[in-house]
Write a protein that holds these residues in place. Structure first.
Motif, PDB file in Angstrom:
ATOM      1  N   GLY A  41       0.810  -1.219   0.000  1.00 52.94           N
ATOM      2  CA  GLY A  41       0.000   0.000   0.000  1.00 52.94           C
ATOM      3  C   GLY A  41       0.835   1.257   0.000  1.00 52.94           C
ATOM      4  N   GLU A  44       3.826   1.589   3.119  1.00 50.83           N
ATOM      5  CA  GLU A  44       3.595   1.898   4.528  1.00 50.83           C
ATOM      6  C   GLU A  44       3.046   0.713   5.311  1.00 50.83           C
ATOM      7  OE1 GLU A  44       4.872   4.352   5.494  1.00 50.83           O
ATOM      8  OE2 GLU A  44       5.038   5.640   3.756  1.00 50.83           O
TER       9      GLU A  44
ATOM     10  N   THR B  79      -4.089  11.863  -3.843  1.00 48.12           N
ATOM     11  CA  THR B  79      -3.776  10.443  -3.842  1.00 48.12           C
ATOM     12  C   THR B  79      -3.808   9.892  -5.264  1.00 48.12           C
ATOM     13  OG1 THR B  79      -6.088  10.077  -3.357  1.00 48.12           O
ATOM     14  CG2 THR B  79      -4.566   9.856  -1.538  1.00 48.12           C
ATOM     15  N   THR B  91      -6.536  -1.637   0.567  1.00 49.39           N
ATOM     16  CA  THR B  91      -6.212  -1.217   1.922  1.00 49.39           C
ATOM     17  C   THR B  91      -5.768   0.238   2.013  1.00 49.39           C
ATOM     18  OG1 THR B  91      -4.028  -2.142   1.532  1.00 49.39           O
ATOM     19  CG2 THR B  91      -5.556  -3.480   2.808  1.00 49.39           C
ATOM     20  N   SER B  92      -5.255   0.784   0.932  1.00 50.93           N
ATOM     21  CA  SER B  92      -4.659   2.110   1.047  1.00 50.93           C
ATOM     22  C   SER B  92      -5.707   3.206   0.840  1.00 50.93           C
ATOM     23  CB  SER B  92      -3.532   2.271   0.025  1.00 50.93           C
ATOM     24  OG  SER B  92      -4.077   2.327  -1.265  1.00 50.93           O
ATOM     25  N   THR B  93      -5.304   4.426   1.177  1.00 47.43           N
ATOM     26  CA  THR B  93      -6.220   5.552   1.077  1.00 47.43           C
ATOM     27  C   THR B  93      -6.635   5.829  -0.362  1.00 47.43           C
ATOM     28  OG1 THR B  93      -4.297   7.000   1.030  1.00 47.43           O
ATOM     29  CG2 THR B  93      -5.399   6.722   3.136  1.00 47.43           C
TER      30      THR B  93
END
Lengths: 318, 556
Positions: A41, A44, B79, B91-93
């Motif tokens: 991700g 991180e 982003t 899972t990431s923003t």
């Protein structure tokens, strides 16, 4: 000419195979891989080695490298570009979307480079030693020296500061709305074409000056032809082969080099996709884009040679 | 009706835990800070304030209008574009900040409270803490997926079970969950093996979206190319590299919202282009800006909202490797690093000096931290002397050589690394920087293959449990091996009384600073810039706040 073209087309094959080997190897030499990139991700998140192994297996990256290469090459030969390891979408789908955008931008930039470069070069040649000549040469030196990302950012900020306007950031295709599309593409094309224009301008100027001293120019003048006639009928046509060769080279540069401009001006083209692909270690995507670009460069070079031969009878293709 | 903060009278009335819990439930309270003991008796949208006031007040839009049901909001996030459309597995923003408009969670943060200290039901019409290990959620009876199928308890069970098994923060959110059951058609019960005071906070982050089980049971990858949520906006189109857009969900189960006809997210990788687009009115909002960028576009037509990003920058040694295994070495490093200087030099004071915990309502304030060793810049000379003494006592009177592993091509990592080298030199530690590419850094971190590490990450929630991925016993980077800290963490998680919990958090904070697994240099701020005509938006702290945007409208 046809035997020459055929030979050149056959020579594409080893060139492309060699390119494929190089790109396949080089992208894998770069540290990191797509499985880690996807799972971390953005770096991180902790990466579970088991999960990495599972994803690598799912993506077929755990197979012997030579198997991966041969399979990819076989698919490529059948024009099957494979599936993006990052997005899971067919690479062909991405190429179909990005390539026309980059092609349009490159053609637009090339037109600007050709018109601006030849015009500036000839003007500079005609007014040799004058303020106009020095100004034109100054512009071309700036074009050669200034990095595209700097020029692009400067243009964007200048537009905002001076006109309170910026090119549309939402890409619209030419079929959707041609005017909007041209509005979007104009400034990126100017920025991309600026450096090419500078090279073409320098070449045009020196070719113009050289040709204006040739016997046929002197003879034309001796026969009473005006400078305008000498320039238009004798010098310009003779400049064309060299300029076209240069434009061909520049077109290949534009196809491969518009990535930064695409990012600065939010143009969803091949270069932007390539940079993203490299960042994400999307091997399949990167390999396919490079192969497409390599093929394009080969085709452009061939076309340039053929056109130059058609324009200049002294050139014999052999 | 919106949920308020946890009523102070309730907190002051100590009548036994179970009674307190019941009263909290009946009172329809919320929470304070990370103290999560609340229930929502209603799930209607917060009353629109009509105010786009900044969370820290750097800009304020006029609060004079009533919500209007019209207009399309065009947003450019900083982003990256998500690799696919699967906000459930993602899972990431990059997934949740964009795709969040299509989904609902079981709970969510009240979008009008910028510090994420108030929780509302989302798909849950109400929720109740039955006991410290039992949580009850009653679902809306009229929520439906965008394909018109009803949202059921089966969907919630399926999703939470999936998250529970996953690695990463979604699994972390459900740590300690023993069973997820549905005693009836509208009720979901979660029971935990140990008290989980932070469970509701974790369930409120915008990545804990509930998924349509009817699609995922057939095909686990069904959502990669097809968005199917229950949220305020229905998926309209995705043009890779260009935009994702959604239109108003007319069947949305919450009354009167969303106000917007649609939202469009543009993918604009270049920052200048984003800011230019905002200035020229092509977009109405851009997010996650640095202060200087945000200020550069602030005008009568553009306001800036600021909030803590809950992102940090840390420097630390490998706690299981010599010489960092020795607490005196870690403490010496902690004393040597001037956090105030780091804050100024690296992020131009756009943040706060921090402790290892991000929990504004519970942990020490930056002012209070000044009283702790290593935090007061005025005492730096004393700290350096003490640090050298500690190093000498640990057998390194002349310091030692080490290597700082960091990320290449990232300004903040690079700046922290250079800063760390300079700070360590003052106590005789000679450090060289090993800058590696991001994916390699991730691998090295996972393998523990580093001497010292510069890391920048995010606390998922404003709670001590949000940073345990850094220092918790199972942490990847700086796992703390200390029975006292483990006990304090358990106490923090077990304690539902806010006063007691605050004390435990402070004890934990102090213990962590003393154990010094790493030096927390700062916590950064982030800024959103938006046109003044955007109403009903409040920037929330962190990267996992409200992403539904159902309460936003455009005025004019």
């Amino acid at each position: 000419m046809w035997p020459y073209i055929t030979r050149r087309l056959i020579a594409f094959v080893p060139t492309l195979v060699l390119t494929s080997l190089l790109v396949f190897t080089l992208i894998r030499v770069v540290p990191g891989d797509v499985a880690e990139a996807r799972l971390s991700g953005g770096g991180e998140l902790p990466v579970d080695p088991g999960e990495v192994a599972r994803l690598r297996s799912e993506l077929g990256l755990d197979r012997p490298v030579y198997n991966q290469y041969l399979d990819w090459l076989r698919d490529l030969a059948q024009l099957d570009f494979g599936t993006s390891l990052w997005t899971g979408r067919p690479v062909a789908e991405h190429l179909q979307q990005w390539f026309p955008v980059t092609l349009e931008l490159a053609v637009f930039a090339l037109i600007i480079a050709a018109i601006g470069g030849i015009g500036l070069g000839v003007l500079s040649g005609i007014t040799r030693g004058s303020v106009v000549d020095y100004l034109a040469r100054f512009v071309s030196v700036i074009g050669v020296a200034a990095p595209t990302f700097w020029v692009g950012t400067l243009v964007l900020l200048a537009l905002l500061r001076l006109t309170d306007w910026a090119p549309p950031v939402r890409y619209t295709g030419p079929r959707q709305d041609l005017v909007t599309n041209l509005t979007i593409m104009f400034w990126p094309a100017v920025v991309s074409g600026f450096a090419s224009m500078a090279y073409v301008s320098r070449l045009s100027r020196s070719a113009f000056l050289e040709l204006s001293r040739q016997d046929f120019s002197r003879t034309a003048r001796a026969k009473g032809a005006s400078e305008r006639i000498v320039n238009l009928r004798h010098i310009l046509p003779n400049m064309l082969p060299a300029v076209i060769t240069m434009l061909g080279v520049e077109f290949a540069h534009l196809i491969t080099g518009v990535a930064i401009v695409e990012i600065i001006f939010s143009v969803p083209g091949l270069g932007r996709g390539l940079l993203r692909g490299i960042a994400n270690r999307d091997y399949v995507l990167v390999q396919s884009i490079i192969m497409l670009i390599a093929f394009m460069v080969l085709v452009i070079n061939l076309m340039v040679d053929v056109v130059a031969a058609r324009l200049d009878p002294r050139v014999r293709l052999s | 009706m919106s949920n308020g903060r946890f009523p102070s009278r309730l907190l002051k009335t100590s009548t036994g835990r179970r009674r307190l819990l019941r009263r909290a439930a009946v009172g329809g309270g919320g929470l304070a800070g990370a103290f999560l003991l609340a229930c929502s008796s209603s799930n209607e949208e917060s009353s629109p304030s009509g105010d786009a006031a900044g969370s820290t007040g750097t800009g304020t839009a006029p609060a004079t209008t009533q919500p209007k049901h019209e207009g399309t909001l065009v947003v450019a996030h900083s982003t990256e574009e998500p690799p696919n459309l699967d906000a459930i597995e993602g899972t990431s923003t990059t997934f949740h900040n964009i795709l969040g408009i299509f989904y609902n969670g079981l709970l969510r943060y009240d979008p009008s409270v910028p510090d994420a200290s108030a929780i509302q039901g989302d798909l849950a019409q109400s929720f109740e803490v039955i006991s410290p290990t039992e949580f009850k959620f009653t679902l809306h009876d009229n929520a439906s997926w965008h394909d018109d199928r009803p949202v059921t308890t089966e969907d919630v069970l399926f999703t939470l079970e999936m998250y529970k098994k996953s690695s990463g923060h979604k699994g972390e959110a459900l740590a300690g969950v023993d069973a997820i059951t549905a005693p009836d058609a509208r009720t979901v019960m979660i029971t935990t093996t140990r008290p989980r005071a932070s469970l509701l906070t974790w369930l409120s982050i915008n990545s804990m979206n509930i998924a349509p089980s009817h699609l995922l049971k057939e095909n686990a990858k069904a959502l990669e190319k097809r968005v199917m949520g229950s949220g305020p906006f229905k998926f309209e189109s995705y043009e890779p590299g260009i935009a994702i857009s959604g239109t108003r969900n007319p069947q949305y189960f919450k009354k009167d919202v969303p106000y917007l006809d649609g939202i469009e997210y543009l993918f604009i990788p270049d920052e200048n282009a984003r800011l230019g687009a905002l200035r020229t009115g092509q977009i109405q909002m851009t997010t996650r800006l640095k202060l200087a960028q945000a200020k550069s576009v602030e005008s009568k037509d553009i306001v800036v909202q600021s909030a803590a990003a809950m992102s940090n920058g840390v420097i630390g040694g490998h706690v299981d490797k010599p010489p960092f295994v020795d607490p005196r070495v870690r403490q010496a490093i902690s004393l040597a690093v001037d956090r105030q200087a780091a804050l100024k030099a690296i992020i131009d004071n756009d943040g706060t000096v921090g402790s290892p915990i991000f929990a504004p309502k519970l942990a020490r304030s930056p002012e209070e931290l000044l009283t702790l060793p290593g935090y007061d810049p005025a005492k730096k000379a004393e700290d350096i002397t003490r640090a050298k003494q500690l190093l000498a006592a640990a057998g390194h009177p002349n310091g030692f050589e080490t290597e700082i592993t960091s990320r290449s091509g990232h300004p903040q990592y690079e700046a922290i690394s250079v800063f760390a080298v300079d700070q360590l030199r003052q106590i005789g530690i000679t450090a060289r920087i090993k800058a590696v590419e991001n994916a390699v850094l991730s691998r090295l971190r996972s393998a523990g293959d580093f001497d010292m590490l510069v890391a920048a990450g995010t606390s998922y929630v404003a709670d001590p449990s949000g940073t345990t991925n850094y220092w918790g016993p199972e942490a990847r980077d700086f796992p703390v091996r200390d029975a006292n800290i483990a006990r304090l963490l358990e106490q923090v998680e077990a304690e539902f009384d806010i006063a007691k919990r605050t004390q435990f958090v402070r004890d934990l904070e102090l213990a962590l600073i003393e154990w010094a697994p790493y030096v927390q240099t700062f916590w950064t701020n982030e800024h959103d810039a938006l046109a003044t005509k955007v109403k009903g938006y409040t920037k929330m702290i962190g990267l996992f706040g409200n992403a539904r945007h159902e309460g936003i409208w455009l005025d004019g």
